[in-house]
Design an enzyme around this catalytic site. Structure first.
Site, PDB file in Angstrom:
ATOM      1  N   GLY A  13       0.825  -1.211   0.000  1.00  0.00           N
ATOM      2  CA  GLY A  13       0.000   0.000   0.000  1.00  0.00           C
ATOM      3  C   GLY A  13       0.853   1.252   0.000  1.00  0.00           C
ATOM      4  O   GLY A  13       1.924   1.278   0.617  1.00  0.00           O
ATOM      5  N   THR A  26      18.042   8.313  -2.859  1.00  0.00           N
ATOM      6  CA  THR A  26      18.688   8.733  -4.113  1.00  0.00           C
ATOM      7  C   THR A  26      19.837   9.712  -3.827  1.00  0.00           C
ATOM      8  O   THR A  26      20.970   9.503  -4.275  1.00  0.00           O
ATOM      9  CB  THR A  26      17.650   9.409  -5.042  1.00  0.00           C
ATOM     10  N   ARG A  27      19.530  10.744  -3.066  1.00  0.00           N
ATOM     11  CA  ARG A  27      20.547  11.782  -2.839  1.00  0.00           C
ATOM     12  C   ARG A  27      21.690  11.273  -1.962  1.00  0.00           C
ATOM     13  O   ARG A  27      22.863  11.494  -2.279  1.00  0.00           O
ATOM     14  CB  ARG A  27      19.884  13.006  -2.189  1.00  0.00           C
ATOM     15  N   ASP A 105       4.873  -5.153   6.085  1.00  0.00           N
ATOM     16  CA  ASP A 105       5.173  -6.516   6.498  1.00  0.00           C
ATOM     17  C   ASP A 105       5.313  -7.508   5.328  1.00  0.00           C
ATOM     18  O   ASP A 105       6.283  -8.260   5.246  1.00  0.00           O
ATOM     19  CB  ASP A 105       3.968  -6.909   7.376  1.00  0.00           C
ATOM     20  N   SER A 107       5.851  -6.865   2.133  1.00  0.00           N
ATOM     21  CA  SER A 107       7.000  -6.496   1.293  1.00  0.00           C
ATOM     22  C   SER A 107       8.306  -6.969   1.931  1.00  0.00           C
ATOM     23  O   SER A 107       9.223  -7.422   1.237  1.00  0.00           O
ATOM     24  CB  SER A 107       7.057  -4.980   1.120  1.00  0.00           C
ATOM     25  N   THR A 128       4.087   2.309   5.814  1.00  0.00           N
ATOM     26  CA  THR A 128       2.697   1.850   5.869  1.00  0.00           C
ATOM     27  C   THR A 128       1.941   2.737   6.844  1.00  0.00           C
ATOM     28  O   THR A 128       2.457   3.056   7.910  1.00  0.00           O
ATOM     29  CB  THR A 128       2.595   0.359   6.281  1.00  0.00           C
ATOM     30  N   ILE A 129       0.725   3.134   6.476  1.00  0.00           N
ATOM     31  CA  ILE A 129      -0.014   4.050   7.343  1.00  0.00           C
ATOM     32  C   ILE A 129      -0.469   3.374   8.639  1.00  0.00           C
ATOM     33  O   ILE A 129      -0.833   4.049   9.589  1.00  0.00           O
ATOM     34  CB  ILE A 129      -1.237   4.679   6.628  1.00  0.00           C
ATOM     35  N   ARG A 174      -5.819  -3.032   9.689  1.00  0.00           N
ATOM     36  CA  ARG A 174      -6.259  -4.428   9.592  1.00  0.00           C
ATOM     37  C   ARG A 174      -5.712  -5.273  10.742  1.00  0.00           C
ATOM     38  O   ARG A 174      -6.399  -6.105  11.296  1.00  0.00           O
ATOM     39  CB  ARG A 174      -5.805  -5.040   8.260  1.00  0.00           C
ATOM     40  N   GLU A 224     -10.674  -1.286  10.866  1.00  0.00           N
ATOM     41  CA  GLU A 224     -11.134  -2.271   9.856  1.00  0.00           C
ATOM     42  C   GLU A 224     -11.028  -3.713  10.326  1.00  0.00           C
ATOM     43  O   GLU A 224     -11.855  -4.544  10.002  1.00  0.00           O
ATOM     44  CB  GLU A 224     -10.170  -2.207   8.663  1.00  0.00           C
ATOM     45  N   ARG A 257      -5.163   7.464   2.922  1.00  0.00           N
ATOM     46  CA  ARG A 257      -3.853   7.170   2.340  1.00  0.00           C
ATOM     47  C   ARG A 257      -3.231   8.383   1.645  1.00  0.00           C
ATOM     48  O   ARG A 257      -2.024   8.434   1.459  1.00  0.00           O
ATOM     49  CB  ARG A 257      -3.965   6.075   1.284  1.00  0.00           C
TER      50      ARG A 257
HETATM   51  P1  ATP Z   1       0.716  -2.706   3.535  1.00  0.00           P
HETATM   52  O1  ATP Z   1       0.926  -2.940   5.015  1.00  0.00           O
HETATM   53  O2  ATP Z   1       0.613  -1.280   3.200  1.00  0.00           O
HETATM   54  O3  ATP Z   1      -0.378  -3.548   2.952  1.00  0.00           O
HETATM   55  P2  ATP Z   1       2.628  -4.672   2.659  1.00  0.00           P
HETATM   56  O4  ATP Z   1       4.043  -4.578   2.269  1.00  0.00           O
HETATM   57  O5  ATP Z   1       2.318  -5.509   3.886  1.00  0.00           O
HETATM   58  O6  ATP Z   1       2.071  -3.186   2.812  1.00  0.00           O
HETATM   59  P3  ATP Z   1       1.452  -6.694   0.914  1.00  0.00           P
HETATM   60  O7  ATP Z   1       0.423  -6.538  -0.128  1.00  0.00           O
HETATM   61  O8  ATP Z   1       1.195  -7.616   2.046  1.00  0.00           O
HETATM   62  O9  ATP Z   1       1.758  -5.202   1.432  1.00  0.00           O
HETATM   63  O10 ATP Z   1       2.823  -7.173   0.239  1.00  0.00           O
HETATM   64  C1  ATP Z   1       3.352  -6.476  -0.885  1.00  0.00           C
HETATM   65  C2  ATP Z   1       3.987  -7.471  -1.822  1.00  0.00           C
HETATM   66  O11 ATP Z   1       5.051  -8.170  -1.147  1.00  0.00           O
HETATM   67  C3  ATP Z   1       3.052  -8.587  -2.298  1.00  0.00           C
HETATM   68  O12 ATP Z   1       2.268  -8.189  -3.397  1.00  0.00           O
HETATM   69  C4  ATP Z   1       4.042  -9.666  -2.696  1.00  0.00           C
HETATM   70  O13 ATP Z   1       4.596  -9.426  -3.969  1.00  0.00           O
HETATM   71  C5  ATP Z   1       5.158  -9.496  -1.645  1.00  0.00           C
HETATM   72  N1  ATP Z   1       4.896 -10.470  -0.572  1.00  0.00           N
HETATM   73  C6  ATP Z   1       3.971 -10.399   0.412  1.00  0.00           C
HETATM   74  N2  ATP Z   1       3.977 -11.507   1.175  1.00  0.00           N
HETATM   75  C7  ATP Z   1       4.944 -12.321   0.649  1.00  0.00           C
HETATM   76  C8  ATP Z   1       5.430 -13.634   0.957  1.00  0.00           C
HETATM   77  N3  ATP Z   1       4.928 -14.327   1.973  1.00  0.00           N
HETATM   78  N4  ATP Z   1       6.424 -14.132   0.196  1.00  0.00           N
HETATM   79  C9  ATP Z   1       6.949 -13.414  -0.833  1.00  0.00           C
HETATM   80  N5  ATP Z   1       6.515 -12.198  -1.197  1.00  0.00           N
HETATM   81  C10 ATP Z   1       5.536 -11.644  -0.471  1.00  0.00           C
END
Ligand code: ATP
Length: 330
Positions: A13, A26-27, A105, A107, A128-129, A174, A224, A257
């Site tokens: 997100g 970058t910088r 998490d 990612s 993440t928010i 969540r 949520e 967001r």
């Molecule tokens: P937010 O908290 O804002 O949702 P996030 O990083 O937790 O951010 P996710 O949608 O859970 O968002 O994960 C982002 C991407 O990271 C996924 O689309 C996927 O490509 C990768 N990812 C998530 N979980 C796994 C996993 N268990 N193994 C490998 N890649 C993962």
């Protein structure tokens, strides 16, 4: 090749302040002798080779914008070994040996696997928010989202006061109730329903049955992720059980967001970006930059993804001690 190359991407997100982190990576990267490459649309863009070199001036004028100028995405393919191998091949094509992942998490779970399966140096920056990541007091975007919620709830309070209404307001969160709980404290809302606590519906029932009709308005913030249903279901149930009140529902949704990041989000994101580059200079492989006691800290990625951070029961009790409604002591 003598110059080391860093890739930077945003994943999951979007969160206000991500641009400040991209700009800082970058910088600080360029100023420390790296070449820096932007990767569009997270892991999806990485697997597709959507990679381009970033110069210092390419990140001018982005610090005040919400969202992420690299864009973000979710990718099911990256969850597979083959998908991550493809991502690695793309980085090798550009001779990129280090990666900064700005996300949450999920990612970081992907980043941790990629670092185990390859020789890449990977540093995470918490974006993440929801503020729900272990190892850091603070995640990029949370402060802006919280302030957006406060502004929205203050407006809802005006109309609720005028009509003597009870409002259920759904906010994001969540896995954790940071936005709901701290939004509740900051707005003087009467009740917060958060995923960390049990019996949230009974708490609301207790409140509504003792409320009386003297109070001008009531605001109940609903995260949520609570397991007793979403705000729509809960407000419908309460309408049936408490027909004496005019109950309304407001779902704040995606507006939480967006928006220009607060000064705090911009500043912390900037220092996290610098700390990520410093970790790469030091050849660190699999860390997240956290923010503790107003300073950057490093936490192993595998620890971040194993542990959970949420609101403590003690914190909830303290918040309730300044509410008009005191739930029965547990
Ligand atoms: P937010 O908290 O804002 O949702 P996030 O990083 O937790 O951010 P996710 O949608 O859970 O968002 O994960 C982002 C991407 O990271 C996924 O689309 C996927 O490509 C990768 N990812 C998530 N979980 C796994 C996993 N268990 N193994 C490998 N890649 C993962």
């Amino acid at each position: 090749m003598n110059t080391r190359r860093i890739g930077v991407l945003t994943s999951g997100g979007d969160a206000p302040g991500m641009n400040a982190a991209i700009r800082a990576v970058t910088r600080a990267g360029i100023n420390n002798g790296f070449e820096v490459f932007g990767i569009r649309r997270g892991y999806k863009g990485l697997m597709e080779g959507d990679i381009f070199q970033l110069r210092s001036e390419d990140v001018s004028g982005i610090i005040q914008s919400g969202g992420t100028f690299l864009q973000t995405a979710r990718s099911a393919e990256f969850r597979t070994v083959e998908g991550r191998q493809l991502a690695y091949e793309q980085l090798k094509r550009y001779e990129v040996d280090s990666l900064v992942v700005i996300g949450g998490d999920g990612s970081f779970t992907g980043a941790n696997l990629l670092s185990k399966e390859t020789n890449l140096n990977i540093i995470g920056i918490p974006g993440t928010i929801d503020n729900d990541l272990y190892g850091t007091d603070y995640t990029i975007g949370y402060d802006t989202a919280l302030n957006t919620v406060v502004q929205a709830v203050d407006k809802i309070r005006d109309t609720a006061n005028s009509h003597n209404r009870v409002f259920f307001v759904e906010v994001m969160g969540r896995e954790a109730g940071f936005i709901a709980m701290n939004g509740c404290i900051a707005c003087g809302a009467e009740v917060a329903m958060i995923p960390e606590e049990k019996n949230q519906l009974d708490k609301v029932r207790n409140y509504l049955s003792t409320r009386g009709d003297k109070k001008k308005s009531t605001i109940i913030l609903v995260a949520e992720g609570i397991d007793e249903g979403n705000a729509t279901e809960i407000s419908q149930k309460m309408e049936v059980e408490f027909p004496q009140f005019e109950i309304r529902l407001s779902i704040l949704g995606h507006m939480q967001r967006g928006g220009s990041p607060t000064a705090k989000d911009r500043i912390v994101a900037s220092f996290m970006g610098i700390a990520a580059v410093e970790a790469l200079l030091d050849n660190q492989r699999s860390l997240m930059v956290g923010w503790v006691n107003e300073q950057p800290v490093y936490v192993p990625l595998n620890k971040v993804i194993k542990m959970h951070k949420g609101i403590s029961h003690e914190y909830v009790k303290q918040a309730e001690s300044i509410s008009t409604f005191m739930p029965p002591v547990e």
